[in-house]
Design a protein around this motif. Structure first.
Motif, PDB file in Angstrom:
ATOM      1  N   PRO A 178       0.844  -1.208   0.000  1.00  0.00           N
ATOM      2  CA  PRO A 178       0.000   0.000   0.000  1.00  0.00           C
ATOM      3  C   PRO A 178       0.872   1.247   0.000  1.00  0.00           C
ATOM      4  CG  PRO A 178       0.017  -1.048   2.162  1.00  0.00           C
ATOM      5  CD  PRO A 178       0.711  -1.992   1.228  1.00  0.00           C
ATOM      6  N   CYS A 179       0.356   2.299  -0.636  1.00  0.00           N
ATOM      7  CA  CYS A 179       1.093   3.553  -0.692  1.00  0.00           C
ATOM      8  C   CYS A 179       1.156   4.191   0.699  1.00  0.00           C
ATOM      9  CB  CYS A 179       0.444   4.517  -1.673  1.00  0.00           C
ATOM     10  SG  CYS A 179       0.472   3.942  -3.384  1.00  0.00           S
ATOM     11  N   GLU A 180       2.281   4.844   0.964  1.00  0.00           N
ATOM     12  CA  GLU A 180       2.419   5.571   2.219  1.00  0.00           C
ATOM     13  C   GLU A 180       1.438   6.749   2.235  1.00  0.00           C
ATOM     14  OE1 GLU A 180       4.236   4.938   4.856  1.00  0.00           O
ATOM     15  OE2 GLU A 180       5.068   3.097   3.970  1.00  0.00           O
ATOM     16  N   PRO A 181       0.889   7.067   3.379  1.00  0.00           N
ATOM     17  CA  PRO A 181      -0.025   8.222   3.436  1.00  0.00           C
ATOM     18  C   PRO A 181       0.684   9.490   2.987  1.00  0.00           C
ATOM     19  CG  PRO A 181      -0.147   6.937   5.457  1.00  0.00           C
ATOM     20  CD  PRO A 181       1.028   6.400   4.682  1.00  0.00           C
ATOM     21  N   ALA A 182      -0.046  10.338   2.303  1.00  0.00           N
ATOM     22  CA  ALA A 182       0.520  11.617   1.882  1.00  0.00           C
ATOM     23  C   ALA A 182       0.823  12.467   3.106  1.00  0.00           C
ATOM     24  CB  ALA A 182      -0.457  12.340   0.962  1.00  0.00           C
ATOM     25  N   THR A 220      -2.810   2.347  -4.308  1.00  0.00           N
ATOM     26  CA  THR A 220      -3.569   3.421  -3.689  1.00  0.00           C
ATOM     27  C   THR A 220      -4.912   2.903  -3.187  1.00  0.00           C
ATOM     28  OG1 THR A 220      -2.571   4.960  -5.243  1.00  0.00           O
ATOM     29  CG2 THR A 220      -4.495   5.731  -4.047  1.00  0.00           C
ATOM     30  N   GLU A 221      -5.295   3.321  -2.015  1.00  0.00           N
ATOM     31  CA  GLU A 221      -6.590   2.929  -1.468  1.00  0.00           C
ATOM     32  C   GLU A 221      -7.703   3.577  -2.279  1.00  0.00           C
ATOM     33  OE1 GLU A 221      -9.003   3.007   2.815  1.00  0.00           O
ATOM     34  OE2 GLU A 221      -7.018   3.910   2.624  1.00  0.00           O
ATOM     35  N   ALA A 222      -8.755   2.816  -2.545  1.00  0.00           N
ATOM     36  CA  ALA A 222      -9.883   3.349  -3.310  1.00  0.00           C
ATOM     37  C   ALA A 222     -10.508   4.524  -2.585  1.00  0.00           C
ATOM     38  CB  ALA A 222     -10.934   2.265  -3.528  1.00  0.00           C
ATOM     39  N   ARG A 253      -2.952  11.365 -15.779  1.00  0.00           N
ATOM     40  CA  ARG A 253      -2.236  10.710 -16.885  1.00  0.00           C
ATOM     41  C   ARG A 253      -0.942  10.047 -16.429  1.00  0.00           C
ATOM     42  NH1 ARG A 253      -0.295  13.383 -20.940  1.00  0.00           N
ATOM     43  NH2 ARG A 253      -1.030  12.023 -22.600  1.00  0.00           N
ATOM     44  N   GLU A 254      -0.682   9.998 -15.134  1.00  0.00           N
ATOM     45  CA  GLU A 254       0.577   9.444 -14.649  1.00  0.00           C
ATOM     46  C   GLU A 254       0.389   8.412 -13.537  1.00  0.00           C
ATOM     47  OE1 GLU A 254       3.030  12.683 -13.445  1.00  0.00           O
ATOM     48  OE2 GLU A 254       3.230  13.512 -15.460  1.00  0.00           O
ATOM     49  N   THR A 255      -0.578   8.629 -12.661  1.00  0.00           N
ATOM     50  CA  THR A 255      -0.721   7.724 -11.524  1.00  0.00           C
ATOM     51  C   THR A 255      -2.135   7.158 -11.450  1.00  0.00           C
ATOM     52  OG1 THR A 255      -1.158   9.656 -10.104  1.00  0.00           O
ATOM     53  CG2 THR A 255       1.106   8.841 -10.198  1.00  0.00           C
ATOM     54  N   LEU A 256      -3.049   7.878 -10.820  1.00  0.00           N
ATOM     55  CA  LEU A 256      -4.411   7.385 -10.649  1.00  0.00           C
ATOM     56  C   LEU A 256      -5.261   7.646 -11.878  1.00  0.00           C
ATOM     57  CD1 LEU A 256      -5.263   8.406  -6.994  1.00  0.00           C
ATOM     58  CD2 LEU A 256      -4.703   6.145  -7.863  1.00  0.00           C
ATOM     59  N   GLY A 257      -6.127   6.681 -12.217  1.00  0.00           N
ATOM     60  CA  GLY A 257      -7.012   6.836 -13.360  1.00  0.00           C
ATOM     61  C   GLY A 257      -8.402   7.267 -12.956  1.00  0.00           C
ATOM     62  N   PHE A 258      -8.941   8.273 -13.651  1.00  0.00           N
ATOM     63  CA  PHE A 258     -10.325   8.713 -13.468  1.00  0.00           C
ATOM     64  C   PHE A 258     -10.928   8.967 -14.841  1.00  0.00           C
ATOM     65  CE2 PHE A 258      -8.329  10.037  -9.501  1.00  0.00           C
ATOM     66  CZ  PHE A 258      -9.263   9.658  -8.543  1.00  0.00           C
ATOM     67  N   THR A 259     -12.219   8.649 -15.013  1.00  0.00           N
ATOM     68  CA  THR A 259     -12.890   8.950 -16.272  1.00  0.00           C
ATOM     69  C   THR A 259     -14.284   9.511 -15.999  1.00  0.00           C
ATOM     70  OG1 THR A 259     -13.813   6.712 -16.462  1.00  0.00           O
ATOM     71  CG2 THR A 259     -11.699   7.140 -17.579  1.00  0.00           C
ATOM     72  N   ALA A 260     -14.848  10.141 -17.030  1.00  0.00           N
ATOM     73  CA  ALA A 260     -16.234  10.609 -17.035  1.00  0.00           C
ATOM     74  C   ALA A 260     -16.956   9.954 -18.208  1.00  0.00           C
ATOM     75  CB  ALA A 260     -16.298  12.125 -17.164  1.00  0.00           C
ATOM     76  N   TYR A 261     -18.218   9.618 -18.030  1.00  0.00           N
ATOM     77  CA  TYR A 261     -19.013   9.028 -19.117  1.00  0.00           C
ATOM     78  C   TYR A 261     -19.517  10.110 -20.068  1.00  0.00           C
ATOM     79  CZ  TYR A 261     -23.084   6.743 -21.291  1.00  0.00           C
ATOM     80  OH  TYR A 261     -24.015   6.268 -22.178  1.00  0.00           O
TER      81      TYR A 261
END
Length: 607
Positions: free
Chosen positions: A58-62, A207-209, A587-595
């Motif tokens: 798991p990623c370290e907390p920010a 990364t935690e959801a 575009r580098e780490t976490l992915g997010f999209t919109a419909y």
């Protein structure tokens, strides 16, 4: 096409059996080699992502963030206004609720001012108890709130309140605005659902959801978050109603209506969530005790209110296939591990459904009335779907089930009495007569726009695997052309780059033509054509601009992201002008999209 006799009242409960139809070798090859690997992304669900095992730590907390600012309201009293208060909204730190009591019947006007443009909700109706929502506030901003009461006789009084909005929640996605020209943009906020996809393939930790996982975001012209709504379940679409509420599609299973303060007004549950698949992998129920059951299997991809007040959505049904008829259909097709793909036992077919506001079925348009899965198998008949994703997710006990038509838009053109339906896996938009008229009976197929449809495409090319058809009074339709499998492109074995576009066609059913009159394409920061292999939208705005959602984009590290662009179409062949350009996801780490993305005036009914 084989004629199928069914009881309409039981249609969505039964399974059809199609028999004795010959398949040409060309259709078999076309169905099994479409290269529609884009749907692997389209059909991945949060539940699957959470269930996928990983060896990454798991990623370290920010670093610990600054203490968030909590929203703060105030109270005041007067003579005509005996009590006035502004309090934080019930579900968002960017909303406030003003209440006022007057000693005699009066109207109340509220104006909230800050360094940003003023917030001016509509004046209330005459009465003594008044409630006004403050919407579209910027985060961590102090507002002076003037509450003015006016009687029919002309007496007036103003009391002053103050309200400070809170800090944005940490779970909001990364947003990058590279172009913003507010004076050239259509008014309103840009509203879209947000879907989390997890880490890119280059991630060194997991990364935690986000919690909650369902999210709708509204941005002002500068790309600042001024509205949001969160849900414990994934939000798949959102549209505005003429009454100023929002219809929210939840996991393609539930129909929810909310007000702009985020209060849930009602929720309707399909059979998929009430009977077939009522809980997630962890055993958490999707529906609640307040959910009202409705008599359709699902409600996916489309949800909006007709002029009549009824709802239009897309449901599904399972259609069994005759084993002899499909024998050998998928010979030679293999999964990513090289294992043979079995012939389909059944398909998921779409049904466009009109519902009353309470969820009663008014009428249905099954796609099996117009096409046969054996004569028109489409692109994905020999691809293994994700069992944890829609539409197979709706039917957990069905084996060897294939996503046949994959309808993703249904809209009524009131002017021409035509129901338009987009079917991604058939590369088709069709027009169906909605109601009986002088030209013929309701339900008749009027035309098909596709590479091999009844309309000849002039001055351009057909669309491939498209989304979100939108009719207009000038006889044109706007459409988002994803471009999967476009002939000549790399996805179809050619040399040209694959691309997506917004495209406008002028439809002339009498002449049998669809004339391309406009298209818009964009480039990535690397100078490549933008390609969104799944999701997408194109909407004409109130000032004639076009809002384009490149929904399902990815890159070489599988960082899913979306691009939302507003363009001023060039006149007489002139180049289009981009006046808003937003990237959702980093575009580098976490992915997010919109419909889809919509433009919404928070204080005006939907057009």
């Amino acid at each position: 096409m084989t004629s199928i006799a069914v009881d309409r009242r039981a249609r969505s409960r039964r399974r059809l059996r199609l028999t004795g139809l010959a398949l040409s070798a060309a259709l078999v090859v076309g169905a099994c080699s479409s290269g529609s690997d884009d749907d692997a992304a389209d059909d991945t669900t949060t539940s699957e992502a959470e269930a996928t095992s990983t060896t990454l730590p798991p990623c370290e907390p920010a670093e610990e963030a600054a203490e968030p600012v909590e929203p703060v309201g105030s109270e005041a009293t007067g003579t005509l206004i005996t009590e006035a208060a502004v309090a934080p909204g019930p579900h968002s730190v960017l909303t406030g609720v003003v209440t006022a009591t007057t000693s005699e019947p009066a109207t109340v006007t509220v104006v909230a001012t800050s360094d940003d443009p003023p917030i001016e909700p509509p004046t209330t109706e005459e009465g003594t108890d008044h409630t006004v929502a403050l919407l579209g506030l910027h985060a961590e901003t102090e507002h002076a709130v003037a509450v003015t009461a006016t009687t029919a006789g002309g007496d007036t009084e103003t009391v002053e309140l103050s309200f400070t909005s809170g800090s944005l929640p940490e779970y909001l996605p990364h947003l990058d605005v590279t172009v913003s020209e507010p004076d050239a943009m259509a008014p309103g906020i840009t509203l879209f659902n947000v879907r989390w996809w997890g880490d890119a393939t280059t991630a060194t930790c997991t990364t935690e959801a986000p919690d909650p996982i369902g999210l709708i975001v509204g941005l002002d012209a500068a790309g600042e978050v001024v509205w949001y709504y969160r849900s414990r379940l994934q939000v798949t679409d959102v549209t505005a109603t003429p009454d100023g509420t929002l219809l929210v599609s939840v996991r393609d299973l539930l129909i929810r209506e909310i007000d702009l303060l985020g209060n849930e007004l009602r929720e309707l549950g399909t059979r998929a969530v009430m009977e077939y698949n009522p809980a997630d992998l962890a055993g958490n129920r999707f529906a609640t005790d307040a959910t009202e059951a409705i008599d359709i299997d699902s409600a996916h991809h489309e949800l909006y209110e007709l002029d009549s007040g009824n709802l239009l959505t897309i449901s599904t049904e399972v259609v069994d296939l005759d084993a002899e008829a499909v024998e050998g259909m998928c010979d030679g097709a293999t999964d990513p591990d090289g294992e043979p793909i079995p012939d389909p036992a059944a398909v998921v077919a779409d049904i466009v459904v009109e519902l009353t506001p309470d969820g009663e079925v008014v009428q249905e348009w099954p796609m099996t009335d117009y096409y046969d899965p054996l004569e028109r198998p489409g692109s994905d008949m020999c691809l293994l779907p994700n069992p944890l994703a829609p539409p197979n997710f709706f039917y957990p006990d069905q084996a060897d089930l294939r996503d046949w038509t994959h309808a993703n838009a249904a809209v009524l053109d009131e002017r021409t009495n035509t129901l338009l339906v987009s079917m991604r896996h058939l590369d088709a938009v069709i027009g169906i007569r909605y109601a009986d008229d002088d030209a013929g009976p309701a339900g008749e197929l009027l035309w098909e726009l596709s590479p091999d449809g009844t309309l000849e495409v002039l001055d351009g090319e057909p669309a491939y695997h498209g989304h979100a058809v939108e009719p207009h009074d000038d006889g044109t339709i706007l459409y988002f052309d994803n471009g999967n499998g476009r002939p000549g492109t790399t996805q179809a074995g050619g040399d040209e780059p694959t691309y997506s576009r917004a495209v406008r066609y002028r439809i002339d059913p009498e002449a049998g033509t669809a004339t391309q009159v406009w298209e818009h394409r964009d480039l990535t920061p690397e100078g490549e054509p933008v390609f969104a292999g799944f999701l997408g939208d194109a909407d004409e705005l109130s000032n004639g601009n076009v809002l384009i959602t490149y929904g399902g984009m990815t890159n070489d590290i599988s960082a899913y992201h979306s691009r939302i662009v507003e363009v001023v179409p060039g006149a007489d062949g002139a180049e289009d002008r981009v006046v808003f350009d937003l990237t959702l996801g980093d575009r580098e780490t976490l992915g997010f999209t919109a419909y889809r993305a919509e433009r919404l005036d928070l204080y005006a009914p939907s057009a």
